[in-house]
Design an enzyme around this catalytic site. Structure first.
Site, PDB file in Angstrom:
ATOM      1  N   ASP A 106      71.470   0.959 -38.794  1.00 14.70           N
ATOM      2  CA  ASP A 106      71.338  -0.329 -39.456  1.00 14.70           C
ATOM      3  C   ASP A 106      71.343  -0.241 -40.980  1.00 14.70           C
ATOM      4  O   ASP A 106      72.073  -0.957 -41.644  1.00 14.70           O
ATOM      5  CB  ASP A 106      70.043  -1.002 -38.982  1.00 14.70           C
ATOM      6  CG  ASP A 106      69.809  -2.330 -39.656  1.00 14.70           C
ATOM      7  OD1 ASP A 106      70.661  -3.224 -39.514  1.00 14.70           O
ATOM      8  OD2 ASP A 106      68.791  -2.474 -40.347  1.00 14.70           O
ATOM      9  N   ASP A 109      67.614   3.738 -42.144  1.00 10.80           N
ATOM     10  CA  ASP A 109      66.874   4.292 -41.014  1.00 10.80           C
ATOM     11  C   ASP A 109      67.842   4.741 -39.925  1.00 10.80           C
ATOM     12  O   ASP A 109      69.040   4.864 -40.154  1.00 10.80           O
ATOM     13  CB  ASP A 109      65.892   3.246 -40.474  1.00 10.80           C
ATOM     14  CG  ASP A 109      66.591   1.916 -40.159  1.00 10.80           C
ATOM     15  OD1 ASP A 109      67.833   1.910 -40.027  1.00 10.80           O
ATOM     16  OD2 ASP A 109      65.900   0.883 -40.047  1.00 10.80           O
ATOM     17  N   TYR A 257      61.530  -7.146 -37.859  1.00  7.43           N
ATOM     18  CA  TYR A 257      62.729  -6.601 -38.493  1.00  7.43           C
ATOM     19  C   TYR A 257      63.864  -7.616 -38.599  1.00  7.43           C
ATOM     20  O   TYR A 257      64.378  -7.873 -39.683  1.00  7.43           O
ATOM     21  CB  TYR A 257      63.169  -5.340 -37.744  1.00  7.43           C
ATOM     22  CG  TYR A 257      62.086  -4.295 -37.769  1.00  7.43           C
ATOM     23  CD1 TYR A 257      61.901  -3.502 -38.899  1.00  7.43           C
ATOM     24  CD2 TYR A 257      61.181  -4.150 -36.714  1.00  7.43           C
ATOM     25  CE1 TYR A 257      60.870  -2.569 -38.964  1.00  7.43           C
ATOM     26  CE2 TYR A 257      60.153  -3.225 -36.767  1.00  7.43           C
ATOM     27  CZ  TYR A 257      60.000  -2.431 -37.904  1.00  7.43           C
ATOM     28  OH  TYR A 257      58.971  -1.535 -37.972  1.00  7.43           O
ATOM     29  N   GLU A 498      67.450  -0.315 -50.661  1.00 10.97           N
ATOM     30  CA  GLU A 498      67.973   0.012 -49.337  1.00 10.97           C
ATOM     31  C   GLU A 498      69.282  -0.718 -49.078  1.00 10.97           C
ATOM     32  O   GLU A 498      69.368  -1.930 -49.244  1.00 10.97           O
ATOM     33  CB  GLU A 498      66.964  -0.342 -48.242  1.00 10.97           C
ATOM     34  CG  GLU A 498      67.410   0.148 -46.868  1.00 10.97           C
ATOM     35  CD  GLU A 498      66.327   0.039 -45.807  1.00 10.97           C
ATOM     36  OE1 GLU A 498      66.410   0.753 -44.795  1.00 10.97           O
ATOM     37  OE2 GLU A 498      65.381  -0.761 -45.999  1.00 10.97           O
TER      38      GLU A 498
END
Length: 525
Positions: A106, A109, A257, A498
């Site tokens: 994704d 991670d 999430y 990220e």
């Protein structure tokens, strides 16, 4: 003899008059077309045609952006050109006797979240369908198709029966308590599914959209594979629609999430793609009838994202009005709302959104992963601009003010240019592009030397290290700046540093639209 000679002379003059008349008519028509492409001032809009000159800035950026898909691949890698990546996740799906080794991680991670991954596939398909000729002009079409297939191969296997869809691989809580390379994963990789007793309409419908759009991409390349994708798409849409229920409600742990705010937009999005893939009018009736009234939020512009597909649906369906003359009933409302979305994006419009950065003019909606919204918005603006040009639509009206296709394209370029370094920070947010880009990307594989093999927790020393990443996650589009146009380049600042795979889909779409100019295709088939 004399009569024949006089007749010949008369015919000659007659032909000359006809030619002159045709020339004059052509001039009048040309002037009218140019006049029609005017909004009252400025230069006339360019006439669309074959791909024009390559814009090197956007071409170079596209080549970089495409690389992140390879960095995110799970499974047994083929023709791997990334030195710090290797095979991983080879046993994913084994507990259900399925091969879920492919797909893409994704973000930074090692999770495979089906909802945003399917969105990635849908947007990448859309980009290929609209701008495949531009991609091809810079040798990026085949890599884009390969990256798409890496996801759709996984999605096919994740749908083993009509009413079962596996939507997640890995335990997010356990996964986020580790900091190691995907090649070194040793923990359990549990699976999560939606089914008739625990439905997930939004994720099933988004996966249907991904399969339907991808079926169009592969239709002329591999008709058998295309048919397989379409079959899965139709089954998944039926499952999503017949067994309605939010996956966020039925599987509460996903809320942390990728919490869904509703499934109506995904149903309309999937039905729209299925209409384009099949030509079946029942899908058109689906979006223009009662479901449109329930879910489309006509007249209320929204932001296009992994969670909300309404703006994308409105632009996609507006194709039918621009190119097929389907402008009746509900479809007219989709186009009208799409136009409202465009008016909100144009900075000089009376209805322009105030959701922008302080001085750089970047659309800014959310602190977390802020770049998703401006890039996705710019992609839609580029599409709408091209639809207008190809259909010779001179302008749109925003509260009495008119704007041309070039105004929308100018906005799209402004957002792309901001991302590529034309901003108060003079920083490129596309890793690997330009001279100044993030060095501390929140990405495990990029942060750990390739010759190290830390266990689950041993790798945290690299998360906390003050040294730049040893590996460059080329093509990663990081989260982006705060509204006051500051950016803290720290691996622990996941809010800003990220990247995500779906960010890659929207930036690839946007850059592909800007590589060169060409006509919008009038049909995907």
């Amino acid at each position: 003899m004399g009569e024949k000679s006089r007749s010949k002379g008369f015919c000659g003059w007659f032909l000359v008059l006809i030619v002159l008349a045709v020339v004059v008519a052509a001039i009048v028509i040309t002037v009218k077309k140019r006049s029609d492409n005017h909004s009252g001032s400025g230069k006339p809009e360019p006439v669309p045609g074959p791909p024009g000159a390559i814009d090197k800035k956007y071409s170079d950026a596209l080549k970089v952006a495409m690389k992140f898909f390879d960095a995110q691949k799970s499974g047994k890698l083929v023709n791997n050109e990334i030195s710090w990546r290797g095979d991983s996740g080879l046993k994913d799906g084994s507990e259900a006797k399925l091969d879920l080794s492919k797909g893409m991680y994704d973000a930074g991670d090692h999770m495979k979240f089906g909802f945003p991954m399917a969105f990635t596939a849908t947007v990448l398909s859309w980009a290929i369908l609209e701008y495949g000729d531009q991609m091809d002009a810079v040798n990026e079409l085949e890599p884009a198709q390969d990256s798409l297939k890496w996801i759709t191969d996984y999605l096919i296997n994740a749908h083993p029966s009509e009413n079962v869809l596996y939507i997640q691989v890995g335990d997010p809580e356990a996964d986020h308590n580790c900091w190691n390379r995907p090649e070194d994963m040793t923990g359990k990789r549990p699976l999560v599914q939606v089914n008739t007793s625990s439905p997930g309409t939004e994720v099933a419908a988004e996966t249907a959209a991904a399969m339907a759009s991808a079926s169009l991409v592969f239709k002329k390349i591999d008709s058998t594979y295309s048919s397989t994708l379409l079959k899965h798409a139709e089954q998944l849409f039926t499952f999503a629609d017949k067994h309605r229920g939010s996956y966020s409600v039925n599987i509460p742990e996903v809320q942390t999430y990728y919490n869904s705010t509703g499934y109506g937009d995904e149903l309309l999005w999937a039905a729209s793609w299925l209409y384009h893939a099949t030509g079946d009018d029942s899908y058109l009736q689906y979006v223009s009838g009662q479901n449109g009234k329930l879910f489309a939020k006509f007249g209320s512009p929204t932001w296009f994202s992994w969670d909300n597909k309404l703006a994308g649906t409105q632009v996609l369906l507006s194709r039918l009005s621009f190119f097929d003359g389907k402008d009746n009933g509900g479809l007219a409302m989709y186009k009208k709302t799409a136009e409202a979305v465009m008016c909100g994006l144009l900075p000089d419009s009376p209805t322009a959104t105030k959701s922008r950065t302080e001085s750089g003019g970047l659309i800014w909606v959310s602190e977390w992963n802020c770049l998703q919204h401006p890039v996705a918005s710019a992609f839609l603006a580029a599409l709408y601009s091209d639809y207008m040009l190809t259909s010779q639509t001179a302008s749109i009206s925003c509260d009495g003010e008119t704007y041309k296709p070039s105004d929308l394209r100018k906005f799209a370029r402004s957002q792309a240019d901001y991302v590529l370094g034309k901003n108060p920070m003079k920083m490129s947010f596309l890793v690997g592009y330009g001279d100044n880009y993030p060095q501390f990307v929140h990405h495990r594989g990029a942060s750990i030397p390739a010759d190290e093999s830390p266990g689950c927790t041993d790798g945290f020393k690299w998360l906390d290290s003050t040294d730049p990443n040893p590996n460059i996650a080329e093509g990663a589009l990081v989260g982006g700046p705060f509204q006051n146009e500051t950016y803290i380049d720290s691996r622990n600042n996941s809010m800003q540093t990220e990247p995500s795979t779906y960010n890659s889909a929207v930036i690839v779409g946007l850059l592909s639209s800007l590589v060169t100019t060409s006509s919008a295709v009038k049909s995907f088939t």
